[in-house]
Structure formats: structure tokens, C-alpha cells
Design a protein around this motif. Structure first.
Motif, mmCIF file in Angstrom:
data_model
loop_
_atom_site.group_PDB
_atom_site.id
_atom_site.type_symbol
_atom_site.label_atom_id
_atom_site.label_comp_id
_atom_site.label_asym_id
_atom_site.label_seq_id
_atom_site.Cartn_x
_atom_site.Cartn_y
_atom_site.Cartn_z
ATOM 1 N N ARG A 96 0.910 -1.186 -0.111
ATOM 2 C CA ARG A 96 -0.055 -0.031 -0.063
ATOM 3 C C ARG A 96 0.924 1.367 0.150
ATOM 4 O O ARG A 96 1.732 1.370 0.742
ATOM 5 C CB ARG A 96 -0.727 -0.129 1.247
ATOM 6 C CG ARG A 96 -1.927 0.893 1.334
ATOM 7 C CD ARG A 96 -2.956 1.007 2.354
ATOM 8 N NE ARG A 96 -2.313 1.106 3.661
ATOM 9 C CZ ARG A 96 -2.370 2.382 4.406
ATOM 10 N NH1 ARG A 96 -2.805 3.418 3.634
ATOM 11 N NH2 ARG A 96 -1.730 2.418 5.580
ATOM 12 N N TYR A 97 0.609 2.253 -0.964
ATOM 13 C CA TYR A 97 1.205 3.404 -0.968
ATOM 14 C C TYR A 97 0.462 4.141 0.098
ATOM 15 O O TYR A 97 -0.867 4.354 0.198
ATOM 16 C CB TYR A 97 1.052 4.242 -2.512
ATOM 17 C CG TYR A 97 1.291 5.554 -2.522
ATOM 18 C CD1 TYR A 97 0.193 6.477 -2.573
ATOM 19 C CD2 TYR A 97 2.862 5.964 -2.588
ATOM 20 C CE1 TYR A 97 0.432 7.814 -2.834
ATOM 21 C CE2 TYR A 97 2.817 7.257 -2.715
ATOM 22 C CZ TYR A 97 1.783 8.236 -2.782
ATOM 23 O OH TYR A 97 1.942 9.616 -2.901
ATOM 24 N N VAL A 98 1.177 5.206 1.005
ATOM 25 C CA VAL A 98 0.927 5.951 1.625
ATOM 26 C C VAL A 98 0.952 7.487 1.464
ATOM 27 O O VAL A 98 0.065 7.968 1.633
ATOM 28 C CB VAL A 98 1.365 5.534 3.474
ATOM 29 C CG1 VAL A 98 0.695 6.617 4.389
ATOM 30 C CG2 VAL A 98 1.221 4.115 3.635
ATOM 31 N N PHE A 99 2.251 7.808 1.385
ATOM 32 C CA PHE A 99 2.414 9.088 0.900
ATOM 33 C C PHE A 99 3.828 9.484 0.341
ATOM 34 O O PHE A 99 4.813 8.659 0.405
ATOM 35 C CB PHE A 99 2.182 10.186 1.888
ATOM 36 C CG PHE A 99 3.348 10.348 3.112
ATOM 37 C CD1 PHE A 99 4.454 10.717 3.117
ATOM 38 C CD2 PHE A 99 2.992 9.704 4.393
ATOM 39 C CE1 PHE A 99 5.681 10.817 3.930
ATOM 40 C CE2 PHE A 99 3.993 9.535 5.305
ATOM 41 C CZ PHE A 99 5.192 10.227 4.957
ATOM 42 N N ALA A 100 3.895 10.480 -0.606
ATOM 43 C CA ALA A 100 5.385 10.796 -0.887
ATOM 44 C C ALA A 100 5.208 12.257 -1.096
ATOM 45 O O ALA A 100 4.346 12.716 -1.643
ATOM 46 C CB ALA A 100 5.556 10.256 -2.357
ATOM 47 N N ARG A 101 6.274 12.803 -0.295
ATOM 48 C CA ARG A 101 6.132 14.350 -0.177
ATOM 49 C C ARG A 101 7.584 14.925 -0.138
ATOM 50 O O ARG A 101 8.520 14.166 0.278
ATOM 51 C CB ARG A 101 5.547 14.628 1.424
ATOM 52 C CG ARG A 101 3.996 14.353 1.366
ATOM 53 C CD ARG A 101 3.697 15.039 2.726
ATOM 54 N NE ARG A 101 2.374 14.461 2.805
ATOM 55 C CZ ARG A 101 1.991 13.726 3.667
ATOM 56 N NH1 ARG A 101 2.484 13.195 4.471
ATOM 57 N NH2 ARG A 101 0.655 13.343 3.766
ATOM 58 N N ALA A 102 7.433 16.165 -0.515
ATOM 59 C CA ALA A 102 8.870 16.683 -0.450
ATOM 60 C C ALA A 102 9.164 17.863 0.938
ATOM 61 O O ALA A 102 8.033 18.682 1.000
ATOM 62 C CB ALA A 102 9.050 17.603 -1.828
ATOM 63 N N PHE A 103 9.938 17.981 1.418
ATOM 64 C CA PHE A 103 10.085 18.737 2.574
ATOM 65 C C PHE A 103 11.375 19.660 2.535
ATOM 66 O O PHE A 103 12.384 19.301 2.083
ATOM 67 C CB PHE A 103 10.489 17.944 3.988
ATOM 68 C CG PHE A 103 9.427 16.996 4.271
ATOM 69 C CD1 PHE A 103 8.449 17.509 5.457
ATOM 70 C CD2 PHE A 103 9.094 15.708 3.804
ATOM 71 C CE1 PHE A 103 7.526 16.479 5.614
ATOM 72 C CE2 PHE A 103 8.075 15.030 4.116
ATOM 73 C CZ PHE A 103 7.452 15.491 5.175
ATOM 74 N N HIS A 104 11.109 20.828 2.575
ATOM 75 C CA HIS A 104 12.423 21.591 2.475
ATOM 76 C C HIS A 104 12.774 22.111 3.898
ATOM 77 O O HIS A 104 11.658 22.605 4.867
ATOM 78 C CB HIS A 104 11.982 23.023 1.880
ATOM 79 C CG HIS A 104 13.072 23.902 1.778
ATOM 80 N ND1 HIS A 104 14.072 24.023 0.821
ATOM 81 C CD2 HIS A 104 13.328 25.173 2.519
ATOM 82 C CE1 HIS A 104 14.825 24.831 0.821
ATOM 83 N NE2 HIS A 104 14.445 25.758 1.926
ATOM 84 N N TRP A 105 13.959 21.973 4.280
ATOM 85 C CA TRP A 105 14.534 22.174 5.870
ATOM 86 C C TRP A 105 14.939 23.678 6.090
ATOM 87 O O TRP A 105 15.482 24.250 5.329
ATOM 88 C CB TRP A 105 15.794 21.118 5.893
ATOM 89 C CG TRP A 105 15.403 19.899 5.528
ATOM 90 C CD1 TRP A 105 15.826 19.086 4.588
ATOM 91 C CD2 TRP A 105 14.316 19.125 5.964
ATOM 92 N NE1 TRP A 105 15.473 17.864 4.749
ATOM 93 C CE2 TRP A 105 14.501 17.676 5.299
ATOM 94 C CE3 TRP A 105 13.184 19.237 6.882
ATOM 95 C CZ2 TRP A 105 13.450 16.712 5.275
ATOM 96 C CZ3 TRP A 105 12.441 17.852 7.153
ATOM 97 C CH2 TRP A 105 12.575 16.780 6.480
#
Length: 190
Positions: A21-30
């Protein structure tokens, strides 16, 4: 089994898969005005994601090598520019983030592994030389809302890790003997 795929940089892609199951894919800028603040924000966020989701395994794309040379962009005046090397500050930031990812996983007793870019790209797209655009296209087949290269590439890393841990998921794309997966949700190919 919950796993994370990471594409680590100042903007980091993070994907969570739960078995098939795919839950999420995100990009985070620190956030941060200096490396220390960026490192702290990364560590706090990654620590929380691993803890909140009971992650069992993490993989990250291998960081750039310090001997890498990048092709220069051609211009009218210089159609074949000399290759350049990224500044040392770039390597220090990336290597620092990678060290923090390893330490954060160790704090949770979660195994951590690096994967070569060509290896995860081959598993995800069928070509170890696939471009970022190709990876994004494949990621959008799974989640059409993914628009970030970082999120797309973290999905590719997670895809590889899942196949690395469970051979059922490891068949190369287009293989005649590729196993048929029964999706748990109709909107994803998992």
C-alpha cells in the motif's frame, strides 16, 4: 511492513509504503539560516515520521561523490563548456543530512541502507539511466498529485527497498514472468 524511501538534500523527498500500500510521497524543505538549523529541522521531522508510522526499514539514495563532474550548460558563446564540480559546501550539507538520517534510524533501531541511483532507477522505471522526468512520470502513475522530483525519486527508492526486502515485488518492469500483484486500493498499481 512500513518502509521509508529518502532522496536526501536541502529539499528531501520522503515516501512511506506499507507493504503493498502506498501511503504518501512528499517533499520537505528544511528551514534554517545555517546548516545547524537545517540539520536540526531534518532530524526532528524524520524522527517524528519514523516514530509516528512505526517504520521498520529505511533506504536513501547514495549521496553525490566528491569527485563528480557535472556537464556545463551550453551557450551560444560556449557550445561545449568545461565540466564543473559542485562546491564543497554542497557536499558538507548532503553528507551531514545523510549522517543525521543514519543516526535517526539508529535511535529507533531501524535498519538503514544506501542504494545507488542507477539501481533504484532500474527497479522503478526499467532503466538505470532514466531521467528525473521519467521518474516523475512513473511516480504520477501511482499518485497523480506528485509534482516534485524529490518526492518522485523518494518513491523510486522506496519501490526498490520494497523489492529488496520482499522478492515478490522485485521483478523488473516488463518482465514476462513479472508477478501479478493484487492491488489493495484500486487507484494504485500496488
Amino acid at each position: 511492513m512500513k518502509i521509508l524511501g529518502l532522496d536526501i538534500a536541502t529539499t528531501t523527498g520522503i515516501t512511506l509504503l506499507d507493504g503493498d500500500r502506498y501511503v504518501f510521497a512528499r517533499a520537505f524543505h528544511w528551514d534554517g539560516k545555517n546548516s545547524g538549523q537545517v540539520f536540526r529541522h531534518f532530524r526532528k521531522t524524520l524522527y517524528q515520521i519514523i516514530q509516528d508510522n512505526a517504520v521498520k526499514y529505511v533506504a536513501a539514495e547514495e549521496p553525490l561523490r566528491t569527485d563528480i563532474e557535472l556537464k556545463g550548460k551550453p551557450t551560444e558563446e560556449n557550445p561545449e563548456p568545461e565540466p564543473t564540480r559542485p562546491p564543497m559546501k554542497t557536499f558538507q550539507r548532503i553528507y551531514g543530512l545523510c549522517a543525521i538520517a543514519e543516526e535517526t534510524c539508529a535511535a529507533h533501531d531501524v535498519p538503514f541502507i544506501y542504494v545507488n541511483q542507477g539501481t533504484w532507477r532500474k527497479a522503478f522505471t526499467g532503466s538505470g539511466r532514466a531521467t528525473k522526468d521519467t521518474s516523475l512520470g512513473f511516480a504520477q502513475l501511482i499518485d497523480k498529485t506528485i509534482t516534485s522530483y524529490d518526492a518522485a525519486e523518494s518513491l523510486g527508492v522506496a519501490w526498490w527497498l520494497r523489492g529488496h526486502l520482499d522478492p515478490h515485488f522485485a521483478a523488473p518492469r516488463g518482465d514476462l514472468f513479472e508477478p501479478t500483484l493484487t492491488p489493495s486500493r484500486k487507484e494504485t498499481p500496488f
